[in-house]
Design an enzyme around this catalytic site. Structure first.
Site, short mmCIF file in Angstrom:
data_model
loop_
_atom_site.label_atom_id
_atom_site.label_comp_id
_atom_site.label_asym_id
_atom_site.label_seq_id
_atom_site.Cartn_x
_atom_site.Cartn_y
_atom_site.Cartn_z
N GLU A 291 0.84 -1.20 -0.02
CA GLU A 291 -0.14 -0.02 0.06
C GLU A 291 0.92 1.20 -0.09
O GLU A 291 1.74 1.44 0.95
CB GLU A 291 -1.02 -0.04 1.28
CG GLU A 291 -1.72 1.24 1.30
CD GLU A 291 -2.75 1.41 2.32
OE1 GLU A 291 -3.55 2.36 2.40
OE2 GLU A 291 -2.92 0.49 3.35
N ASN A 345 -4.48 5.14 -2.51
CA ASN A 345 -5.76 5.58 -1.86
C ASN A 345 -6.53 6.67 -2.85
O ASN A 345 -5.66 7.49 -3.27
CB ASN A 345 -5.76 6.12 -0.53
CG ASN A 345 -5.34 4.97 0.51
OD1 ASN A 345 -6.13 4.20 1.08
ND2 ASN A 345 -4.05 4.97 0.88
N GLU A 377 -8.10 1.95 -3.37
CA GLU A 377 -8.45 1.86 -2.06
C GLU A 377 -9.71 2.94 -2.01
O GLU A 377 -9.14 4.22 -2.05
CB GLU A 377 -7.61 1.83 -1.12
CG GLU A 377 -6.88 0.41 -1.26
CD GLU A 377 -6.21 0.29 0.38
OE1 GLU A 377 -6.29 1.22 1.19
OE2 GLU A 377 -5.24 -0.69 0.06
N ASP A 407 -11.87 0.19 1.79
CA ASP A 407 -10.87 0.42 3.05
C ASP A 407 -11.91 0.65 4.18
O ASP A 407 -12.94 1.09 4.00
CB ASP A 407 -10.10 1.44 2.88
CG ASP A 407 -9.05 1.62 3.94
OD1 ASP A 407 -8.59 0.91 4.50
OD2 ASP A 407 -8.07 2.66 3.59
N GLU A 464 -6.44 -4.95 8.47
CA GLU A 464 -5.68 -4.04 8.64
C GLU A 464 -5.26 -4.04 10.21
O GLU A 464 -5.84 -4.45 11.16
CB GLU A 464 -6.03 -2.76 8.36
CG GLU A 464 -6.59 -2.58 6.79
CD GLU A 464 -7.01 -1.14 6.58
OE1 GLU A 464 -6.30 -0.48 6.06
OE2 GLU A 464 -8.10 -1.10 6.73
#
Length: 503
Positions: A291, A345, A377, A407, A464
């Site tokens: 990520e 993101n 995401e 997310d 996560e």
């Protein structure tokens, strides 16, 4: 059909009345002239006083009728002019004062040296775009009309104006009590929360309100609106559906926001941001993907948290520039990450632009990047609030080969509602559930349920915030397919020798 009077018709009527009077007066003068020279017969001379009296009565009748007719016509014209002025000063949709008239009215009472206080409320409807997208603009218009009527009921003595779109201003003359204005605003929000039938379905409306006072906060109408606006948008940033009064500290917050925006713009131009990559592991503890997390190391203020600059970027055009920078940097860094997919993101603000997917695809083509190596995401609120544009952008990305990840899944209140209707590829379980696995049996059951649902769809499940070995074991047993957290790997930049520079 009877025509409305105008000044031309009044003049014509006046000329006719004047002509009648003139004819009568001339006739009387002629009779008197003939009588003076004894040119009339004895019989006529005898009835001359009666003729004179009759002529006087007729003259008075003509004058009285003309006066009444003229007064009636002028009154009608005056009423038409008043109605025309009213229409010119009113908003066509809601019927409240329009922006120009409202600002003029505010300027009449807010100026340096004004004798009386003025309370001012700035109101902005929450999520009108969502209503427009989901039910059509007719529903949005009906909501605005209902909002205006509700304001008039709750604040009957206020001067209400529509400043534009879904933004309204309310002037309350002679009011100098902020707590009282806040309570008035809160009562307005309570009334708006009551379900109202719009286009055949019950809808609850919401708004954000900023409050300021003159002369305590400002002695200029523009400054008063600006300060109420500061309070309003601080309320929006704090979660909407609130009433906030202006406080002097807000000016400091605004200066900080402007400083961050200015410095962030410069950092993007000078390529001074960083990307840190956090690995995501499979159940076999092999890296499956990364990520990309943007970091800003300011030359004077040191490391600035994304929580500070991302919201500010979203309020300006910087979020698009920042998103483009991140994507280009990721495309350039892919080979140095072992060819593993990288998640980036994407803000809801970016998805609202119709050309987002097209620009995204163009960047991938320009850099020669395989779309299957990119994961986008989005926060779980995006599917709930998405309109046609956002959904079309996400569908276009999936068609391209880009995978979509939700997310912070489970952090909101409507996570399960759109699982069956929204197309995605990866669920990332919110870290709050992971953190409470050992202490909450309910959280463990929720994680297991999410994994069961994911297997049936089928989609991947990433946990996560994995920070302990116990959490890792429980999550793997629950059915999670990938893991991310400090236990397994912290975010870190690429080595300087291998890090690429975004084009």
């Amino acid at each position: 059909m009877r025509r409305d009077p105008d000044f031309a018709s009044v003049l014509r009527g006046y000329r006719r009345a004047a002509l009648a009077v003139a004819v009568l007066v001339i006739a009387i003068v002629i009779v008197r002239f003939l009588a003076f020279f004894s040119l009339l017969g004895a019989e006529v001379q005898a009835v001359l006083p009666a003729i004179a009296l009759f002529g006087g009565v007729v003259l008075l009748a003509i004058l009285a009728y003309g006066h009444r007719w003229l007064s009636r016509q002028l009154s009608t014209i005056a009423e038409q002019a008043r109605q025309a002025r009213t229409r010119a000063n009113r908003d066509a949709l809601t019927g409240v004062f329009n922006r120009a008239y409202f600002l003029e009215a505010l300027a009449d009472d807010v100026f340096h040296g004004a004798e009386r206080s003025v309370g001012y409320l700035q109101l902005d409807m929450d999520n009108l775009k969502v209503l427009n997208d989901s039910a059509g603009h007719a529903a949005g218009d009906a909501a605005l009309v209902h909002l205006a009527r509700t304001i008039e009921q709750v604040i009957p003595g206020g001067i209400l104006g529509r400043l534009g779109g879904d933004e309204f201003g309310i002037i309350i003359l002679g009011h100098d009590n902020k707590p009282g204005l806040r309570r008035l605003g809160e009562e307005l929000l309570r009334q708006l929360e009551r379900p109202v039938n719009i286009m055949g379905r019950p809808v609850r409306l919401s708004a954000s309100i900023g409050v300021a006072l003159a002369p305590q906060d400002a002695v200029d109408p523009t400054d008063l609106i600006s300060k109420a606006d500061l309070a309003l948008y601080k309320g929006k940033r704090s979660g909407r559906h609130s009433v906030l009064c202006y406080e002097p500290d807000m000016l400091g917050d605004e200066r900080q926001r402007r400083f961050v925006e200015r410095e962030l713009r410069a950092a993007l131009m000078m390529n001074e941001l960083e990307l840190h990559y956090q690995p995501i592991f499979g159940a076999d503890l092999q890296i499956r993907s990364h990520e990309a997390l943007v970091r800003w190391r300011h030359q004077v203020r040191g490391m600035i948290s994304p929580a500070q600059f991302i919201p500010i970027a979203e309020e300006s055009d910087l979020i698009d520039k920042l998103g483009d920078w991140v994507l280009r940097r990721v495309c350039a860094d892919l080979e140095n990450l072992g060819g593993k997919p990288v998640a980036i993101n994407v803000s809801p603000m970016q998805l609202r632009h119709a050309d987002f997917a097209g620009r995204f695809a163009a960047t991938l083509a320009e850099t020669g990047t395989d779309p299957r190596r990119i994961v986008v995401e989005i926060t779980e609120t995006v599917p709930l609030n998405a309109g046609d544009v956002e959904l079309e952008n996400l569908a276009a990305l999936r068609t391209l080969g880009v995978r979509i990840a939700i997310d912070d899944f489970g952090a909101g209140h409507a996570s399960l509602q759109y699982l069956r209707g929204f197309a995605f590829d990866i669920i990332k379980i919110d870290r709050s559930y992971v953190a409470n696995l050992g202490a909450s049996r309910i959280d463990g059951m929720i994680v297991s349920a999410i994994c069961d649902i994911a297997r049936s769809l089928p989609v991947e499940v990433v946990a996560e915030g994995v920070e302990t070995q116990e959490q890792f074991m429980q999550l793997r047993q629950a059915g999670c397919t990938a893991f991310q957290g400090f236990l397994l790997g912290r975010p870190k930049p690429l080595a300087k020798t291998s890090a690429a520079v975004a084009a």
